[in-house]
Enzyme design. Sequence first.
Site, PDB file in Angstrom:
ATOM      1  N   GLY A  14      61.005 109.641 -97.543  1.00  0.00           N
ATOM      2  CA  GLY A  14      60.538 108.262 -97.355  1.00  0.00           C
ATOM      3  C   GLY A  14      59.102 108.071 -97.808  1.00  0.00           C
ATOM      4  N   ASP A  34      60.993 118.883-104.431  1.00  0.00           N
ATOM      5  CA  ASP A  34      61.902 118.647-103.299  1.00  0.00           C
ATOM      6  C   ASP A  34      63.171 119.464-103.536  1.00  0.00           C
ATOM      7  OD1 ASP A  34      63.298 117.446-101.026  1.00  0.00           O
ATOM      8  OD2 ASP A  34      61.878 115.781-101.204  1.00  0.00           O
ATOM      9  N   SER A 110      51.252 114.049 -87.868  1.00  0.00           N
ATOM     10  CA  SER A 110      51.958 112.899 -87.293  1.00  0.00           C
ATOM     11  C   SER A 110      51.317 112.503 -85.986  1.00  0.00           C
ATOM     12  CB  SER A 110      53.414 113.275 -87.043  1.00  0.00           C
ATOM     13  OG  SER A 110      54.059 112.308 -86.229  1.00  0.00           O
ATOM     14  N   TYR A 139      58.918 119.123 -82.976  1.00  0.00           N
ATOM     15  CA  TYR A 139      58.418 118.517 -84.215  1.00  0.00           C
ATOM     16  C   TYR A 139      56.896 118.315 -84.129  1.00  0.00           C
ATOM     17  CZ  TYR A 139      57.426 114.634 -87.427  1.00  0.00           C
ATOM     18  OH  TYR A 139      56.865 113.819 -88.381  1.00  0.00           O
TER      19      TYR A 139
HETATM   20  C1  15L Z   1      57.216 110.378 -87.380  1.00  0.00           C
HETATM   21  O1  15L Z   1      56.511 111.370 -87.379  1.00  0.00           O
HETATM   22  C2  15L Z   1      58.555 110.377 -88.027  1.00  0.00           C
HETATM   23  O2  15L Z   1      58.607 111.235 -89.137  1.00  0.00           O
HETATM   24  C3  15L Z   1      58.991 108.997 -88.444  1.00  0.00           C
HETATM   25  O3  15L Z   1      60.356 109.035 -88.712  1.00  0.00           O
HETATM   26  C4  15L Z   1      58.681 107.910 -87.410  1.00  0.00           C
HETATM   27  O4  15L Z   1      59.565 108.026 -86.359  1.00  0.00           O
HETATM   28  C5  15L Z   1      57.240 107.997 -86.948  1.00  0.00           C
HETATM   29  O5  15L Z   1      56.832 109.294 -86.653  1.00  0.00           O
HETATM   30  C6  15L Z   1      56.942 107.112 -85.729  1.00  0.00           C
HETATM   31  O6  15L Z   1      56.328 107.581 -84.771  1.00  0.00           O
HETATM   32  O7  15L Z   1      57.291 105.945 -85.770  1.00  0.00           O
END
Ligand code: 15L
Length: 270
Positions: A14, A34, A110, A139
């Site tokens: 994405g 990829d 993230s 994750y």
């Molecule tokens: C993330 O780290 C995920 O990869 C993505 O799919 C979303 O869910 C995002 O966080 C989020 O927190 O909205």
Amino acid sequence: SEHGRILITGAAGGVGTFLRTGLPEQGWTVRGFDLVTPPDPGPVEWRTGDVGDPAALDEAMQDVDVVIHLAGIPVEDRFERILKTNIDGTYQVFDAAVRNGVPRVLAASSNHAVGYYERADFRDAPIGVDVRPRPDTFYGVSKVFMEAIGSFYADRHGLRVACVRIGSCFAEPRSRRMLDTWLSPADGVRLFHALATAPDLRYEIVYGVSANKTAWWDMEPARRLGFEPQDDSDVFAAQVEAAATDLPDPEDPEYKYLGGRFTTFVPPED
Ligand code: 15L
């Protein structure tokens, strides 16, 4: 090209698709990496391979100025799978960058590295980048590892590293929570372009969100590195509110925690 060559791992995903589409317009030669070649790679070079394969990474990193590391499982999963793809895969990418003399790695951390922080504790001041990690999933734990190995390789090898705690990078915010966490694709391109060119970068953690009115994350570290967000989720607020099927209950994990529902995800069985 004007700036040089960027290798994007996870370029078929994405965020990878947004970046490989937008970065050429900023003056970069882009090479995608990829497991698969997408049907529409766009104006980019392409390498098919696995981040677990050092030889494939060595080949892909020839004549590369910047690595943007996005490859990985993007949601919660069983620890064994997170360990292989996200933790070992991230080690392999950082190690290959040093081995091949690539000077800079920008890595997709993230918000889930700090997902257990509560919104109620940040009413008066935004949450900073230097808070103790509080991952909300395996994750999220893999993203804390990413930030740690980035710091280690910056100090040990002089690698220039930025870890971006991305919010929610989609074409449009998909939920009420994402009105806070949305990173527009165009701002994502602006952010990674800024980090790729920032002359003084040594090691930084930054948040990656747009200029959303309701965002509660400290964007100064990203701004200092040259990021000027242009988009605001507010233009989607009415549409998101109309589509919402729940009430914004402050005790619902979706609204209580920075990581939202990730705080309740249980890894799937085989
Ligand atoms: C993330 O780290 C995920 O990869 C993505 O799919 C979303 O869910 C995002 O966080 C989020 O927190 O909205």
